[in-house]
Design an enzyme around this catalytic site. Structure first.
Site, mmCIF file in Angstrom:
data_model
loop_
_atom_site.group_PDB
_atom_site.id
_atom_site.type_symbol
_atom_site.label_atom_id
_atom_site.label_comp_id
_atom_site.label_asym_id
_atom_site.label_seq_id
_atom_site.Cartn_x
_atom_site.Cartn_y
_atom_site.Cartn_z
ATOM 1 N N ASP A 1 11.184 33.135 10.101
ATOM 2 C CA ASP A 1 11.862 34.435 10.047
ATOM 3 C C ASP A 1 13.346 34.143 9.850
ATOM 4 O O ASP A 1 13.915 33.335 10.599
ATOM 5 C CB ASP A 1 11.673 35.198 11.359
ATOM 6 C CG ASP A 1 10.249 35.692 11.564
ATOM 7 O OD1 ASP A 1 9.394 35.448 10.705
ATOM 8 O OD2 ASP A 1 9.999 36.320 12.613
ATOM 9 N N SER B 1 20.304 28.803 14.612
ATOM 10 C CA SER B 1 19.785 27.680 13.847
ATOM 11 C C SER B 1 19.574 28.057 12.387
ATOM 12 O O SER B 1 19.528 29.234 12.035
ATOM 13 C CB SER B 1 18.462 27.218 14.458
ATOM 14 O OG SER B 1 18.597 27.013 15.852
#
Length: 290
Positions: free
Chosen positions: A108, A248
């Site tokens: 995602d 991240s």
């Protein structure tokens, strides 16, 4: 941030994470605060605290402030904040699109796509890289000239487990430690800095999509990359690993003429928009099968 959401709608929003990073990197006091935050000692201490049962108190406020829809995730009793952050999604909540020759989003994310040239600068987690400096290898970088670089940015509220983008045989995992240095201010409010985020990558040798670099980039603060396997045959959509706490990013490098990307990825990037993707969405098709 500016992005095109899953339904094709244009969105413009600055998250709390974006505002914090802007404060830390673009103000004098922010940079002074940042230096101790990125030391190994702080990261080790913060990581240990986030693994304690006491850290569970952070979960409900975090879910509320980031409007996270928990219906997508397995129902469980979390043992720590990190246990929550690496939560698993319910079976069937993410579908793998297309057939086996297709390249999928491994996570995602909010995606940007760029054609790779020798002087192409990629901005990854507020740091600038050429492809060779990103890989620490001029020889490997040369193989991707004329191809594409995909930057897949995860926010703190996203699902932080990721999959393989393609089927094939993966190489060993190459680990590059992060570094952070500040220097004396030259003028104005900004401190010049040099930094590289910690990162880890493997090369997936795909018979339909060429050799794909799949790289995970961790946060300077706390963020930890956990990959499950290396030097083995892997399947598209199979879980590759997960990030512990910290924003991240995943980077995919594609060889020239190997893959035809979804057109909207390039168009949206040129227009200054990221494209919202879900794990399993098709992002490219094999040129051998077009």
């Amino acid at each position: 941030m500016k992005y095109i959401d899953i339904n094709g709608n244009k969105k413009h929003a600055d998250s709390g994470q974006d505002k914090l990073l802007k404060l830390l990197y673009t103000t004098r006091i922010g940079r002074m605060l940042l230096r101790p935050l990125v030391t190994p000692a702080f990261s080790k201490l913060a990581g240990a605290l986030l693994n304690t049962s006491f850290s569970c108190r952070l979960i409900k406020p975090f879910v509320r402030s980031n409007a996270i829809d928990m219906s997508d995730y397995e129902e469980t009793c979390y043992r720590s904040y990190n246990d929550f952050f690496t939560r698993k999604i319910k079976k069937g909540a993410r579908e793998i699109s297309g057939g086996s020759p297709d390249l999928i989003s491994p996570c995602d994310c909010y995606a940007s796509a760029y054609e790779i040239s020798e002087d192409r600068i990629l901005t990854v987690k507020n740091a600038e890289y050429t492809v060779s400096s990103l890989l620490h290898s001029k020889r490997l970088a040369a193989r991707y000239q004329g191809g594409y670089a995909l930057i897949l940015r995860l926010t703190v509220s996203d699902y932080h487990r990721y999959a393989y983008a393609a089927t094939g045989r993966q190489s060993k995992n190459y680990r590059i430690p992060g570094v952070f240095h500040t220097v004396n201010p030259i003028a104005g409010e900004h401190f010049p800095i040099y930094k590289e985020n910690s990162r880890e990558y493997t090369v997936i040798h795909s018979s339909h999509l060429g050799d794909i670099v799949q790289m995970e980039v961790g946060a300077l603060m706390v963020g930890k990359i956990v990959n499950h396997r290396e030097s083995c045959f892997v399947l598209r959509g199979e879980e590759k690993g997960y990030f512990e706490f910290g924003g991240s990013t995943i980077v995919l490098l594609l060889e020239k003429d190997a893959v035809t990307l979804r057109e909207d990825l390039l168009v949206n990037t040129l227009s200054g928009y990221e494209t919202q993707l879900r794990l399993g969405n098709i992002i490219g098709k094999s040129n051998q099968w077009n």
